[in-house]
Every structure is written in C-alpha cells, then in structure tokens.
Write an enzyme that holds these catalytic residues in place. Structure first.
Site, PDB file in Angstrom:
ATOM      1  N   LYS A  13       0.841  -1.213   0.000  1.00  0.00           N
ATOM      2  CA  LYS A  13       0.000   0.000   0.000  1.00  0.00           C
ATOM      3  C   LYS A  13       0.876   1.264   0.000  1.00  0.00           C
ATOM      4  CE  LYS A  13      -1.990  -1.160   3.931  1.00  0.00           C
ATOM      5  NZ  LYS A  13      -1.336  -2.438   4.266  1.00  0.00           N
ATOM      6  N   ARG A  87      -9.919   0.707   8.560  1.00  0.00           N
ATOM      7  CA  ARG A  87      -9.555  -0.662   8.915  1.00  0.00           C
ATOM      8  C   ARG A  87     -10.678  -1.370   9.662  1.00  0.00           C
ATOM      9  NH1 ARG A  87      -3.638   0.296   8.942  1.00  0.00           N
ATOM     10  NH2 ARG A  87      -2.629  -1.689   9.322  1.00  0.00           N
ATOM     11  N   ARG A 126      11.872  -5.542   5.129  1.00  0.00           N
ATOM     12  CA  ARG A 126      11.625  -4.129   4.829  1.00  0.00           C
ATOM     13  C   ARG A 126      12.506  -3.191   5.644  1.00  0.00           C
ATOM     14  NH1 ARG A 126       5.731  -1.863   5.472  1.00  0.00           N
ATOM     15  NH2 ARG A 126       5.906  -2.917   7.472  1.00  0.00           N
ATOM     16  N   ARG A 160      10.943  -1.175  11.319  1.00  0.00           N
ATOM     17  CA  ARG A 160       9.823  -0.900  12.215  1.00  0.00           C
ATOM     18  C   ARG A 160       9.755  -1.876  13.385  1.00  0.00           C
ATOM     19  NH1 ARG A 160       4.763   0.123   8.243  1.00  0.00           N
ATOM     20  NH2 ARG A 160       3.770  -1.196   9.811  1.00  0.00           N
ATOM     21  N   ARG A 171      -0.927  -8.748  13.454  1.00  0.00           N
ATOM     22  CA  ARG A 171      -1.408  -7.803  12.428  1.00  0.00           C
ATOM     23  C   ARG A 171      -2.265  -8.523  11.380  1.00  0.00           C
ATOM     24  NH1 ARG A 171       4.266  -5.433  10.873  1.00  0.00           N
ATOM     25  NH2 ARG A 171       3.213  -4.310   9.195  1.00  0.00           N
TER      26      ARG A 171
END
Ligand code: AP5
Ligand code: MG
Length: 213
Positions: A13, A87, A126, A160, A171
């Site tokens: 996203k 969400r 990431r 993160r 998540r």
C-alpha cells in the site's frame, strides 16, 4: 479522485501510494505513518499508541478517525489516497461522513491481494528511509550501495518495531477479523476492484492505473 488502497500488512500500500503521489500529485494519508510520527515526537497520543502498535493490534477508532478528520479539514489536495485507513466498518462509515462534510466522496477502493507467505517475506526484509519515508526491501529493492537514500540522500534507514514474526501474526489476524469485512462492504457499494499485488512493483502499479482509469 479519492481512493482507498486496501490490503494486508506488506501488501504494498505504502509503496504504491508514493508512486501515485509522484505521478498524480495526490496526497497520501497513511494513519500508520501519522501514528509513528506521533510516537517519535513523544506526544501523549504517541505514548498511548506505541505499545498497541508494537504488538500489532489496532489503535482505537476514535484516535485514527480524529487524525483523518484533522487532515481533511486542513489539507487541500488533488485527491486523497487512504493508505491503511479505514480498517474497521466504523472507520469506513466515518470516512463516508467526513468526505461528505467536505463536499467530497470516495471514487474507488483498490484491494491488493497478496498471499500470506509473500507478506511475511516482504515485511521481514523491509526498511524505510527515516527522512523521506522511501520504502526498501532487502530482496526486491535493496538500500543503495553508497548507503544514501535514492530519493533524498539521507543515510537514516530504519526497521519498524512491529516488523517481526510475532507482531506480524497479530497484524494479519487483525486484518482478517476486523478489516477484511470491508471487502464485502465496498463490493456491495460497487466500488471495489481487486488487483494481484504479487507481481513486481511496476506490474502492480500498471494494474492500479488500469483499475483507476
Ligand atoms: P500501517 O503502517 O498501516 O501498517 P500495515 O497496514 O501493517 O501495512 P504496512 O505498512 O506494513 O505494509 P504496506 O502495505 O504499506 O507495504 P509496503 O509498501 O511498505 O499500520 C501500522 C500499525 O498502526 C497497525 O498495526 C495499527 O497498530 C496502527 N494503525 C494504522 N492505521 C490504523 C487504523 N486505521 N486503525 C487502527 N490502527 C491503525 O511494502 C512492504 C515491503 O514489501 C517493502 O519492503 C516493499 O519494498 C516491498 N514491496 C512492496 N511492493 C512489492 C512488490 N510488488 N514486490 C515485491 N516487494 C514489494
Ligand atoms: Mg505502509
């Protein structure tokens, strides 16, 4: 045009929102980025959400709806890209009302489909530029060899706190339990387009362009 990029953690996203911003001058509204900024600047709200985010649970609807309300009230844009918001169904209803109050409406919802194995691989590899937010991946988009962000030249790469396997499990569970009902919600409104988020970044971008044209 006001659009939602809908998809699980690691679907791409943020990556695709940044491309849309560059090409179309739209404004990206990422509630995740806003919450991380609040955390970094040590505001009271940032302190409240830090633990929740690190665990991978959802922050309360009131907080994130407040963040979006503030942006819609203050930012003038040639279209918004909602990234990571809404969400929950309550957030989706709130967004409809907030846009209507500005004389705006939602034009499209793009659902990015990526299977769970690929999500784990993407998230655990990431990193992000701490200065401009450019997103990297150890496997598919490595940090430049000179140690400088290709977008802004800074050397402040970050990982993160919620990009570990345990938080990612939470998540994903939150996504399937609380966010995936939005797929049916927007389908019923005739706004949903599904795209395959598994291809290369440029291929996914082309699919989004087609969905929006
Ligand atoms: P948020 O920041 O929104 O995180 P997320 O939804 O879990 O999604 P990510 O940012 O992890 O993934 P992404 O889809 O943006 O993928 P990216 O482009 O980075 O939310 C974080 C937390 O904040 C939540 O858990 C919650 O606590 C809280 N929160 C936020 N919004 C909330 C809300 N509305 N309500 C309640 N709580 C909220 O890509 C991932 C990786 O894959 C990168 O390394 C990238 O380079 C790579 N990649 C991207 N595309 C491709 C591709 N096509 N091929 C190969 N690699 C790719
Ligand atoms: Mg993101």
């Amino acid at each position: 045009m006001n659009i939602i990029l809908l998809g699980p953690p690691g679907a791409g996203k943020g990556t695709q929102a940044r491309i849309l911003v560059e090409e179309h001058g739209m404004v990206q509204l990422s509630t995740g980025d806003m919450l991380r900024a609040a955390k970094e600047s040590g505001t009271e709200m940032g302190d409240i959400v830090a633990d929740v985010m690190a665990r991978g649970a959802l922050v309360t609807d009131d907080i994130v709806i407040g963040l979006i309300r503030e942006q819609l009230n203050t930012v003038n844009a040639n279209g918004f890209i909602f990234d990571g918001f809404p969400r929950t169904l309550a957030q989706a209803d709130a967004l409809t009302n907030l846009l209507a109050a500005e004389g705006e409406s939602l034009d499209a919802v793009v659902e990015m489909e990526v299977d769970d194995d690929a999500l784990v691989a993407r998230i655990t590899a990431r990193s992000t530029c701490g200065d401009c937010g450019e997103v990297y991946n150890d496997n598919t988009k490595p940090q430049p060899a000179d140690g400088k962000c290709s977008n802004c030249g800074a050397s402040d790469f970050r990982r993160r706190a919620d990009d570990n396997e345990e938080s990612l499990r939470t998540r994903l569970m939150e996504y399937y339990k609380k966010t995936s009902p939005l797929i049916g919600y927007y389908y019923a409104k005739g706004m949903l387009t599904k795209i395959n988020g598994l291809g290369e970044i440029a291929t996914v971008k082309a699919a989004i362009d087609k969905a929006l044209s």
